[in-house]
Write a protein that holds these residues in place. Structure first.
Motif, mmCIF file in Angstrom:
data_model
loop_
_atom_site.group_PDB
_atom_site.id
_atom_site.type_symbol
_atom_site.label_atom_id
_atom_site.label_comp_id
_atom_site.label_asym_id
_atom_site.label_seq_id
_atom_site.Cartn_x
_atom_site.Cartn_y
_atom_site.Cartn_z
ATOM 1 N N ASP A 192 0.647 -1.296 0.096
ATOM 2 C CA ASP A 192 -0.086 -0.342 -0.061
ATOM 3 C C ASP A 192 0.670 1.130 -0.163
ATOM 4 O O ASP A 192 0.799 2.221 -0.127
ATOM 5 C CB ASP A 192 -0.860 -0.091 1.022
ATOM 6 N N GLY A 193 2.252 1.074 -0.070
ATOM 7 C CA GLY A 193 2.996 2.477 -0.448
ATOM 8 C C GLY A 193 3.669 2.807 1.496
ATOM 9 O O GLY A 193 4.425 3.826 1.495
ATOM 10 N N THR A 209 6.272 5.683 7.600
ATOM 11 C CA THR A 209 5.650 6.919 7.164
ATOM 12 C C THR A 209 5.127 6.118 5.422
ATOM 13 O O THR A 209 5.720 5.412 5.206
ATOM 14 C CB THR A 209 7.410 7.457 6.814
ATOM 15 N N LYS A 210 4.418 7.661 4.388
ATOM 16 C CA LYS A 210 3.657 6.628 3.670
ATOM 17 C C LYS A 210 3.908 8.387 2.885
ATOM 18 O O LYS A 210 4.501 9.677 3.030
ATOM 19 C CB LYS A 210 2.488 6.489 3.718
ATOM 20 N N GLY A 211 3.696 7.592 1.043
ATOM 21 C CA GLY A 211 3.727 9.112 0.096
ATOM 22 C C GLY A 211 5.275 9.076 0.000
ATOM 23 O O GLY A 211 5.020 9.971 -0.952
ATOM 24 N N GLN A 212 6.031 7.934 -0.056
ATOM 25 C CA GLN A 212 6.923 8.740 0.020
ATOM 26 C C GLN A 212 7.828 7.383 -1.451
ATOM 27 O O GLN A 212 9.306 7.429 -1.877
ATOM 28 C CB GLN A 212 7.917 8.492 0.874
ATOM 29 N N VAL A 213 6.945 6.890 -1.555
ATOM 30 C CA VAL A 213 7.389 6.055 -3.256
ATOM 31 C C VAL A 213 7.280 6.842 -4.615
ATOM 32 O O VAL A 213 6.117 7.972 -4.651
ATOM 33 C CB VAL A 213 5.961 4.997 -3.689
ATOM 34 N N VAL A 237 3.568 -3.290 -8.403
ATOM 35 C CA VAL A 237 3.531 -3.948 -6.916
ATOM 36 C C VAL A 237 2.832 -3.026 -6.226
ATOM 37 O O VAL A 237 2.411 -3.339 -4.856
ATOM 38 C CB VAL A 237 4.914 -3.912 -7.279
ATOM 39 N N VAL A 238 3.261 -1.383 -6.029
ATOM 40 C CA VAL A 238 2.851 -0.759 -5.236
ATOM 41 C C VAL A 238 1.369 -0.227 -5.755
ATOM 42 O O VAL A 238 1.775 0.640 -6.669
ATOM 43 C CB VAL A 238 3.878 -0.109 -4.499
ATOM 44 N N ALA A 239 0.678 0.210 -4.624
ATOM 45 C CA ALA A 239 -0.400 0.979 -5.508
ATOM 46 C C ALA A 239 -0.547 2.471 -5.372
ATOM 47 O O ALA A 239 0.133 3.269 -4.734
ATOM 48 C CB ALA A 239 -2.338 0.824 -4.377
#
Length: 609
Positions: free
Chosen positions: A221-222, A310-314, A401-403
């Motif tokens: 989910d990232g 943390t999220k939103g850094q892909v 692979v990652v949404a």
């Protein structure tokens, strides 16, 4: 009037902000100069020790003439350096010459046992440690100054007043050359460490980061789960209570759009046990302070472990997705002996490409290696880091692979201008309706010149109505009106003072008849001048409490008569609604900006304010 006051207030706020930035730039400039003078003092101590060291070695190895000349020449060049870059190059050359000198000393056992030689070694080791501390203090101030000069809007002030960035000092690091270490250089460094035992001991006791390892796992989910193992050597100098970890609050995607990111701490440990900590937001950084206020570290090694999500850094690109991660950041004012990272992708991912970079911020140096452990796991190993240097790693993998998050909605992109625009339209509607109901000026009447005050108005009252407020200047027409009406006589007399060098005028006001039937302000004058059966009143230009009392009573009488009439049309009650609305709107736009981070939001907020 209100709009002008608000504009002036904004101008004053901007002026005070600019003054604050300028003063901070001046302070940092002075701190950098002070820090440089500290380096200069320590370098001079080093220069003073070198001739004695050369003479001591020369007594045992007089035939090593070229080595001695190289040291002397390098010392002279270092003393003549005038810039940071020049000093850095000269100090590197001098360090190389000293290494050769120590290598020569290694070949003479009697010299290594010489008491004078050992004492010089000890003194040189102490000076080298002091130089290291002074250099760290200088580089820290330089970094803070350069950051302020580069940042907006402080860069506008810096450019306007000629503040320029300053180079950091990296003594012992090649300038503009390949930083890889040859076998000869390694041998020289080994010889130096083996010969100067005290220097090696002092070096080993400097505060530093022994190792920095990051284990990062990317979920489908990232979300990123990051575990950092940071081992430090503390001496109570900079590492007093623990460590300070800074994490950036902005992430820039491949389109150049900035996003706000958040961090959630799950564990903070030292020696495997939970450690006290607190967090703060400082500028664009999330800052973690590990340790407690009253608990000071004793000299020694401390292993810390920090775990957070943390999220939103892909990063999502057209042909692949990528995790791009700065392992340790570039804000550490310490050397890092060992640095590494392991990146775990989701099980279904396949590593397509890898990259890593080392050095200061923006460096493209690749003094690091990577090894693919399996299809979705990569390990990176970097070289030893100097102050403010870091390791950045990147792993690319196949899409899907990652949404991938959905594209930003219209509200997310334009939340601030939409809120500001709606409130602006509502305010304009409010202004128009109040103007239509209360603000329309009456038709211009026919102007008829009058040569006497209107009925019921004294000359002083007319003056107040014309100027909109009471003033001491209005006493003069009131006095003249009393004289015209026959109530007083004004006698003028000139007197010489200081043997005739100066002159002064004395006015004597003589009472001719009582003050019945006079306007209130003129009656106040009469009662204050001729109270208690007084028949005359003298004014000579010097301070007199009775004159002040009379003027105060006169102004009060005028204010009581006309203040309410003159302020009847100001309509102050119609201003608090828009002013309160503007304040609430600005706060709302800032909150929306922090939540969605739209393009040009700061400009919208500034324009609305």
């Amino acid at each position: 009037m209100i709009a002008l006051a608000i504009l002036l207030a904004l101008i004053v706020l901007v002026a005070f902000y600019a003054i604050g930035i300028y003063n901070r730039l001046v302070k940092l400039k002075n701190l950098v100069a002070e820090a440089w003078s500290g380096i200069d003092v320590q370098l001079k101590k080093r220069y003073d020790l070198i001739p004695n060291l050369v003479e001591t070695v020369k007594g045992y190895a007089a035939h090593e003439k070229e080595t001695f000349e190289n040291v002397t020449r390098a010392r002279a060049a270092a003393q003549q350096a005038t810039t940071v870059e020049g000093q850095q190059a000269a100090e590197n050359a001098l360090s190389g010459a000293l290494m050769n000198l120590i290598a020569v000393a290694e070949r003479y056992p009697d010299l290594k046992a010489n008491t004078n030689f050992l004492e010089l070694q000890n003194m040189l080791a102490v000076v080298e440690g002091d130089i290291e501390k002074a250099r760290r203090y200088y580089n820290g101030n330089v970094r803070e100054q350069n950051t302020l000069i580069e940042s907006f809007p402080s860069n506008l002030i810096a450019n306007s007043y000629g503040f320029h960035q300053v180079s950091v000092l990296r003594v012992g690091e090649p300038c503009g050359e390949d930083r890889s270490i040859s076998k000869v250089q390694l041998m020289r460094r080994w010889l130096l460490g083996a010969s100067v035992v005290v220097a090696a001991y002092a070096y080993g006791q400097n505060e530093r980061i022994n190792s920095f390892h990051t284990d990062l796992t990317v979920a489908a989910d990232g979300q990123l789960t990051v575990m950092e193992e940071i081992s430090i050597h503390a001496e109570g100098d900079e590492f007093k209570r623990g460590i300070v970890r800074k994490l950036p609050l902005r992430f820039t995607d491949h389109n150049g759009r900035e996003h706000r990111v958040q961090y959630e701490l799950t564990a903070v440990q030292v020696f495997g046990a939970t450690s006290p900590y607190h967090t703060a937001t400082e500028g664009d950084d999330f800052v973690l302070y590990v340790g407690s206020e009253g608990n000071f570290l004793q000299p020694g090694d401390y292993p810390y472990r920090i775990t957070y999500t943390t999220k939103g850094q892909v990063g999502f690109f057209p042909d692949y997705d990528e995790i791009y991660w700065n392992v340790n950041g570039n804000g550490w004012a310490f050397a890092v002996d060992s640095i590494s990272a392991v990146i775990h992708l989701p099980p279904s991912a396949q590593v397509k490409q890898t990259a890593c970079y080392t050095g200061s911020y923006g460096s493209t140096e690749t003094a690091c290696s990577d090894s693919i452990i399996d299809a979705h796991t990569v390990r990176f190993q970097g070289r030893a880091m100097d102050y403010y240097e870091g390791l950045t790693v990147a792993v690319g993998f196949q899409k899907g692979v990652v949404a991938e998050p959905p594209p930003p909605t219209l509200w997310e992109q334009y939340a601030v201008p939409l809120v500001g625009g709606i409130i602006t339209l509502l305010l304009l509607l409010y202004y128009f309706s109040t103007w239509a109901r209360h603000g329309r000026d009456p038709d211009m009447p026919t102007v008829i010149p009058l040569f006497e005050p209107p009925d019921g108005l004294s000359p002083a009252s007319v003056a107040m109505v014309m100027h909109g407020s009471e003033d001491n200047d209005q006493i003069t027409p009131a006095m003249i009106s009393l004289a015209v009406k026959g109530h007083i006589r004004i006698d003028e007399k000139k007197e010489n003072v200081l043997l005739g060098l100066l002159h002064k005028t004395v006015y004597t006001i003589v009472k001719l008849k009582g003050g019945g039937g006079l306007p209130r302000e003129e009656q106040e004058l009469m009662s204050h001048m001729f109270g208690g059966h007084q028949e005359s009143y003298e004014i000579d230009g010097t301070y007199d409490p009775s004159v002040q009392s009379m003027a105060s009573a006169f102004r009060g009488s005028l204010r009581n008569q006309w203040h309410e009439l003159l302020n009847k049309g100001n309509n102050w009650r119609f201003w608090w609604i828009p002013m309160l609305t503007v304040a609430v709107c600005v706060i709302s736009m800032i909150v929306v900006h922090n939540s969605f981070w739209g393009d040009n939001d700061v400009l919208y907020i500034a324009a609305f304010s």
